[in-house]
Design a protein around this motif. Structure first.
Motif, PDB file in Angstrom:
ATOM      1  N   LYS A  52      60.740  -1.503  18.299  1.00 36.87           N
ATOM      2  CA  LYS A  52      60.818  -3.170  17.919  1.00 36.87           C
ATOM      3  C   LYS A  52      61.928  -3.680  19.027  1.00 36.87           C
ATOM      4  CE  LYS A  52      58.463  -3.613  13.591  1.00 36.87           C
ATOM      5  NZ  LYS A  52      58.690  -4.079  12.310  1.00 36.87           N
ATOM      6  N   PRO A  53      63.078  -3.309  18.727  1.00 37.27           N
ATOM      7  CA  PRO A  53      63.919  -3.806  19.741  1.00 37.27           C
ATOM      8  C   PRO A  53      63.801  -3.706  21.220  1.00 37.27           C
ATOM      9  CG  PRO A  53      64.962  -2.086  18.538  1.00 37.27           C
ATOM     10  CD  PRO A  53      63.685  -2.366  17.795  1.00 37.27           C
ATOM     11  N   GLU A  54      63.208  -2.560  21.694  1.00 36.01           N
ATOM     12  CA  GLU A  54      62.891  -2.458  23.129  1.00 36.01           C
ATOM     13  C   GLU A  54      61.595  -3.172  23.556  1.00 36.01           C
ATOM     14  OE1 GLU A  54      64.651  -0.750  25.063  1.00 36.01           O
ATOM     15  OE2 GLU A  54      65.791  -0.255  23.223  1.00 36.01           O
ATOM     16  N   ARG A  56      61.018  -6.157  22.236  1.00 38.04           N
ATOM     17  CA  ARG A  56      61.649  -7.580  22.195  1.00 38.04           C
ATOM     18  C   ARG A  56      62.072  -7.750  23.433  1.00 38.04           C
ATOM     19  NH1 ARG A  56      63.504 -10.747  17.395  1.00 38.04           N
ATOM     20  NH2 ARG A  56      64.898 -12.582  18.377  1.00 38.04           N
ATOM     21  N   LYS A  57      62.889  -6.650  23.854  1.00 37.61           N
ATOM     22  CA  LYS A  57      63.627  -7.124  25.119  1.00 37.61           C
ATOM     23  C   LYS A  57      62.408  -7.334  26.289  1.00 37.61           C
ATOM     24  CE  LYS A  57      67.526  -4.049  24.452  1.00 37.61           C
ATOM     25  NZ  LYS A  57      68.173  -2.714  24.710  1.00 37.61           N
ATOM     26  N   VAL A  58      61.414  -6.607  26.245  1.00 31.63           N
ATOM     27  CA  VAL A  58      60.183  -6.851  27.326  1.00 31.63           C
ATOM     28  C   VAL A  58      59.558  -8.028  26.980  1.00 31.63           C
ATOM     29  CG1 VAL A  58      58.001  -5.801  28.093  1.00 31.63           C
ATOM     30  CG2 VAL A  58      59.798  -4.291  27.134  1.00 31.63           C
ATOM     31  N   VAL A  59      59.421  -8.582  25.820  1.00 29.38           N
ATOM     32  CA  VAL A  59      58.845  -9.781  25.620  1.00 29.38           C
ATOM     33  C   VAL A  59      59.625 -10.974  26.188  1.00 29.38           C
ATOM     34  CG1 VAL A  59      58.298 -11.554  24.019  1.00 29.38           C
ATOM     35  CG2 VAL A  59      57.586  -9.159  23.619  1.00 29.38           C
ATOM     36  N   ASP A  60      61.156 -10.765  25.782  1.00 21.68           N
ATOM     37  CA  ASP A  60      62.025 -11.642  26.321  1.00 21.68           C
ATOM     38  C   ASP A  60      62.038 -11.683  27.896  1.00 21.68           C
ATOM     39  OD1 ASP A  60      63.360 -13.026  24.305  1.00 21.68           O
ATOM     40  OD2 ASP A  60      64.761 -11.066  23.868  1.00 21.68           O
ATOM     41  N   LYS A  61      61.715 -10.613  28.536  1.00 16.34           N
ATOM     42  CA  LYS A  61      61.828 -10.636  30.028  1.00 16.34           C
ATOM     43  C   LYS A  61      60.635 -11.407  30.619  1.00 16.34           C
ATOM     44  CE  LYS A  61      61.239  -7.376  33.878  1.00 16.34           C
ATOM     45  NZ  LYS A  61      61.116  -5.867  34.376  1.00 16.34           N
ATOM     46  N   ARG A  79      58.826 -16.505  15.714  1.00 16.81           N
ATOM     47  CA  ARG A  79      57.427 -16.396  15.076  1.00 16.81           C
ATOM     48  C   ARG A  79      56.592 -15.618  16.208  1.00 16.81           C
ATOM     49  NH1 ARG A  79      53.629 -20.929  12.351  1.00 16.81           N
ATOM     50  NH2 ARG A  79      51.436 -19.883  12.408  1.00 16.81           N
ATOM     51  N   LEU A  80      56.738 -16.150  17.400  1.00 19.45           N
ATOM     52  CA  LEU A  80      56.021 -15.400  18.681  1.00 19.45           C
ATOM     53  C   LEU A  80      56.249 -13.843  18.387  1.00 19.45           C
ATOM     54  CD1 LEU A  80      54.020 -15.925  20.703  1.00 19.45           C
ATOM     55  CD2 LEU A  80      55.965 -16.372  22.426  1.00 19.45           C
ATOM     56  N   TYR A  81      57.650 -13.451  18.586  1.00 21.71           N
ATOM     57  CA  TYR A  81      58.038 -12.066  18.596  1.00 21.71           C
ATOM     58  C   TYR A  81      57.377 -11.536  17.317  1.00 21.71           C
ATOM     59  CZ  TYR A  81      62.124 -13.096  21.425  1.00 21.71           C
ATOM     60  OH  TYR A  81      62.762 -13.443  22.484  1.00 21.71           O
ATOM     61  N   ALA A  82      57.397 -11.899  16.038  1.00 22.01           N
ATOM     62  CA  ALA A  82      56.620 -11.240  15.086  1.00 22.01           C
ATOM     63  C   ALA A  82      55.186 -11.031  15.316  1.00 22.01           C
ATOM     64  CB  ALA A  82      56.939 -12.029  13.672  1.00 22.01           C
ATOM     65  N   GLU A  83      54.569 -12.097  15.774  1.00 16.78           N
ATOM     66  CA  GLU A  83      53.014 -11.850  15.686  1.00 16.78           C
ATOM     67  C   GLU A  83      52.777 -11.018  17.084  1.00 16.78           C
ATOM     68  OE1 GLU A  83      51.233 -15.721  15.952  1.00 16.78           O
ATOM     69  OE2 GLU A  83      51.782 -16.371  14.125  1.00 16.78           O
ATOM     70  N   ILE A  84      53.491 -10.941  18.229  1.00 13.51           N
ATOM     71  CA  ILE A  84      53.352  -9.908  19.169  1.00 13.51           C
ATOM     72  C   ILE A  84      53.582  -8.368  18.657  1.00 13.51           C
ATOM     73  CG2 ILE A  84      54.204  -9.190  21.244  1.00 13.51           C
ATOM     74  CD1 ILE A  84      52.418 -11.422  21.903  1.00 13.51           C
ATOM     75  N   MET A  85      54.590  -8.326  17.808  1.00 10.07           N
ATOM     76  CA  MET A  85      54.831  -7.028  17.112  1.00 10.07           C
ATOM     77  C   MET A  85      53.785  -6.391  16.316  1.00 10.07           C
ATOM     78  SD  MET A  85      57.530  -6.142  18.442  1.00 10.07           S
ATOM     79  CE  MET A  85      59.045  -7.137  19.411  1.00 10.07           C
ATOM     80  N   ASP A  86      53.039  -7.509  15.627  1.00 10.73           N
ATOM     81  CA  ASP A  86      51.841  -7.212  14.722  1.00 10.73           C
ATOM     82  C   ASP A  86      50.625  -6.706  15.705  1.00 10.73           C
ATOM     83  OD1 ASP A  86      53.346  -7.746  12.525  1.00 10.73           O
ATOM     84  OD2 ASP A  86      52.751  -9.591  12.199  1.00 10.73           O
ATOM     85  N   GLU A  87      50.550  -7.551  16.849  1.00 15.26           N
ATOM     86  CA  GLU A  87      49.517  -7.231  17.407  1.00 15.26           C
ATOM     87  C   GLU A  87      49.542  -5.781  18.309  1.00 15.26           C
ATOM     88  OE1 GLU A  87      46.612  -8.861  18.550  1.00 15.26           O
ATOM     89  OE2 GLU A  87      46.933 -10.768  17.128  1.00 15.26           O
ATOM     90  N   VAL A  88      50.755  -5.408  18.653  1.00 12.39           N
ATOM     91  CA  VAL A  88      50.733  -4.070  19.277  1.00 12.39           C
ATOM     92  C   VAL A  88      50.984  -2.942  18.242  1.00 12.39           C
ATOM     93  CG1 VAL A  88      52.829  -2.869  20.899  1.00 12.39           C
ATOM     94  CG2 VAL A  88      52.078  -5.354  21.129  1.00 12.39           C
TER      95      VAL A  88
END
Length: 272
Positions: A52-54, A56-61, A79-88
């Protein structure tokens, strides 16, 4: 649509709980970029806690490089982070519902309408999918995870998730208005006879009678409507079968949660 207007709409959606097509488009574009940067097929081998933290770094980039002109506040980003994690890592919009212990049923009636059952009552939710394709991808992900498939030649599937939840999905041409999905969840710790007595479902005397019937090897017929507790009662009665007995169960949908070591479950071939 300029970015300022789009951001205002996203902020309004975050406050109201409603998600528009613009929000789903943004999330889809970020997800597509993740697909370009990562081999998501290998992520299931990595511990989610470390992953998850990795991610998150990619999404930030991605947000910095591709969406730098779109200002997002802290709430919107989380919210965007959480939903992207749920998708992946999970099953998209269904993931928060699957994590909610009060939800016993999840009913997806087309991509725009998701209902849940709590304490025996159906409730509408704010969750939704982007479109039919988005819902279809999640259905494919669910059935693939349990070694099943669904396509036009086999448009209906009945499966069971790792946590015991029963899944039924139907897609066109059988489903007329788009893909439909239902997930019936079961308690991690099945109810025991003492629980049914405590809930006043049974009296102690009836409980003792049923226990004696099972131990005497008498035939029992359990019937009732959907959600009336047939599987619960059958699981409870199975506790009284002696541990040295060999048990074979035949189920169209695997729902029983027997605790005996000599239990063998069998599912008949749906083609026969």
């Amino acid at each position: 649509m300029n970015l300022e207007i789009q951001h205002d709409e996203l902020s309004h959606e975050a406050d109201s709980g409603f998600l528009s097509d613009e929000y789903f488009d943004l999330k889809s574009r970020i997800h597509d970029r993740l697909l370009d940067l990562l081999d998501l097929s290998k992520l299931d081998r990595v511990d989610p806690v470390l992953l998850k933290p990795e991610l998150r770094k990619v999404v930030d980039k991605i947000l910095r490089e591709d969406f730098q002109s779109l200002p997002l506040n802290a709430f919107e980003k989380e919210r965007l982070y959480a939903e992207i994690m749920d998708e992946v890592l999970g099953f998209g919009p269904l993931e928060p519902l699957l994590q909610d212990p009060t939800v016993s049923d999840i009913l997806v009636n087309t991509y725009k309408r998701i209902y849940v059952e709590r304490f025996g009552k159906l409730e509408n939710t704010d969750a939704r999918f982007k479109d039919d394709d988005h819902l279809r991808r999640i259905i494919d992900k669910i059935v693939t995870a349990v070694g099943r498939r669904i396509d036009e030649s086999s448009p209906m599937v009945d499966a069971r998730l790792m946590d015991g939840s029963r899944v039924n999905a139907i897609i066109p041409p059988l489903a007329l208005d788009g893909p439909i999905l239902s997930i019936r969840r079961f308690s991690v710790d099945p109810l025991e006879l003492e629980d049914l007595v405590q809930f006043r479902t049974l009296t102690p005397q009836i409980g003792e009678l049923l226990q004696g019937i099972v131990k005497s090897r008498l035939n029992i017929l359990i019937s009732g409507g959907t959600g009336s507790g047939k599987t619960t009662v059958l699981n409870v009665l199975s506790r009284f079968i002696p541990a040295q007995e060999r048990i074979v169960t035949i189920e169209d949908s695997a729902e029983l949660q027997l605790k005996q070591r000599l239990w063998y479950g069998w599912r008949p071939d749906p083609q026969t």
